[in-house]
Design an enzyme around this catalytic site. Sequence first.
Site: not given
Ligand SMILES: Cc1cc2nc3c(=O)[nH]c(=O)nc-3n(C[C@H](O)[C@H](O)[C@H](O)COP(=O)(O)O)c2cc1C
Lengths: 260, 300
Positions: B69, B125, B128
């Site tokens: 978060a 995005n 979020c």
């Molecule tokens: C710490 C963290 C920060 C994230 N920040 C963003 C963000 O700024 N914008 C966004 O579109 N997705 C954000 N996400 C989501 C990721 O881009 C991704 O969609 C999601 O984590 C699923 O992929 P994963 O399981 O490989 O992490 C974030 C995820 C994590 C874990």
Amino acid sequence: MKRKEKAEILSQEELAPGIWSLWLKSSMAAEARPGQFVGVYPKDGSRLLMRPISICDVDEEKTALRLVYRAGGNGTKEISSYKKGEKVDLLGVLGNGYDLSKMQGRKVILLGGGIGIPPMLYLAKELEYSGVHTNTVLGYANADLFLKADFDKVSDFVYVATMDGSVGTKGTVIDALNDGFIMADMLCACGPMPMLRAVKQYAQEQGMRAYISLEERMACGVGACLGCVTKTKEPDEHTHVNNTRICVEGPVFDASVVDI
Amino acid sequence: MNTKVSIAGVKLKNPVMTASGTFGSGMEYAEMTDLNRLGAIVTKGVADKPWPGNPTPRVAEVYGGMLNAIGLQNPGVDVFIERDLAFLKDYDVPVIVNVCGHTVEEYCAVVERLNDAPVAMYEINVSCPNVKQGALAFGQDAKVLEETTKAIRAVAKKPVIMKLSPNVTSIKDMALAAEAGGADAVSLINTLIGMKIDIEKQTFVLANKTGGFSGPAVKPVALRMVYDVAQAVQIPVIGMGGIASGEDAIEFLLAGATAVSVGTMNFIDPQTTAKVTDGIEAYMKRHKVSDIKELIGAVH
Ligand SMILES: Cc1cc2nc3c(=O)[nH]c(=O)nc-3n(C[C@H](O)[C@H](O)[C@H](O)COP(=O)(O)O)c2cc1C
Ligand SMILES: Cc1cc2nc3c(=O)[nH]c(=O)nc-3n(C[C@H](O)[C@H](O)[C@H](O)COP(=O)(O)OP(=O)(O)OC[C@H]3O[C@@H](n4cnc5c(N)ncnc54)[C@H](O)[C@@H]3O)c2cc1C
Ligand code: FES
């Protein structure tokens, strides 16, 4: 250069109930500074994130790192089960560490509370090596004085405070500090947040500089996720808001800069 | 062997990109992995002004994954252009800028500010889960999503990817809405809303109470959603959610993704993207696939 690398376990022993000392053969030993930390990855795939652990000591000849940690949760418990000869994944070296040049010619008090004690040992050792005199105050729960003997070798005086009053001053390191026997012109501290808040206040009242080492939940350890921030008085240069990354700009901060 | 893919006319040397928010703007990982090997870099969400983000704790570990978060802490688009885009100029890798905002106007302001910057695409995005007002609201109502996409598409000089939330009843309907609004591609999934409770303290682990769930544990959910969306839309789909290996990436390609993103696993191993790329190539060799496009949507 930061990297993820395997390190071989040279030894692992329990210093006090639940407090473990781990020596690792790692090329990172050549780059480490007091106050820096490494991330230790559990092997169980259900536990993904690295455990940030401070560097407690370095053996330059053996290019080895010492980590002293509390086996509290499942990840650190798993790590405490590793045996000599096993390999473990490390991410490091992480964080800024203490700037020893700011301590030259000063009298420095080192304060370690509980599991904040280990990083102060490496600092004490390096300060002694560079001719800086230190007084150390260690705060323990009880008479299990882990690492105290190591401090005795490198610090001019080592005071102890115990919560149960079994050894030294009864209470915290702040109570020992308030006893007033210890004089210095700079403080370095690591320990639980209430202790660090008290150190910050003490330093402010005494007009001293204090460097404190902060802790926060981390995911990446390298400044990418913005998970591990601390509030700062002024907007931070990297993030341009009043939240600074502990894993990169810290974990060591000038206490007057952070808003804790 | 051809691993090149293209999305809305932007050519990627391979289909492996970073997921927004897990790789900074590449700077933090440049010493640990070769940025030039990436198909594209997707940067951390950026807004028109600096955002402070949420109080801590902001991250927690959960079985096979994590919760975050962060609350989209970012330095604002001006600093981003001066520092992050300037840094990325030295690399031979397309830059996809992830854009966040509280209002349609804010999204559009960032896009307009970036229109003449060295950016290959925008990823919007609208999904979020961690910011109070806005953001997710744009991604949970099909009509609003279509209108938002239209408004951004009207000002954008680069292709627009709409990043979809899995926290909806039908992600297919959301993808169709984005397509109807003129999106050039969709990416999914953003994080699933989750929670962790500290039973000793009887309190929430995250200061925000809830956080976005990501990592290997979410992969089956993500894969199903990518498949459903790829079946429904004509535009390219970028798949993500728990990808840790070349085999994981192949699953997403077979389900219909044209490209994939690696998120959480960058934290576990900064070399994950390189290993995923190697794994894809090894699979292609093993299955005598000469062009990666043969794999896209090939599941039957
Ligand atoms: C710490 C963290 C920060 C994230 N920040 C963003 C963000 O700024 N914008 C966004 O579109 N997705 C954000 N996400 C989501 C990721 O881009 C991704 O969609 C999601 O984590 C699923 O992929 P994963 O399981 O490989 O992490 C974030 C995820 C994590 C874990
Ligand atoms: C810079 C830094 C240096 C540290 N140095 C030491 C040290 O030298 N010795 C030592 O014993 N401990 C140290 N800690 C605390 C140590 O990281 C945690 O105790 C440890 O991560 C807990 O993991 P677990 O598997 O026991 O708990 P779990 O409950 O299984 O952990 C779950 C998740 O929460 C995180 N977490 C839980 N408690 C903490 C905490 N207090 N701080 C940060 N993350 C936490 C874990 O890393 C993991 O991601 C340090 C923390 C930081 C940030
Ligand atoms: S742990 Fe990711 S920024 Fe510090």
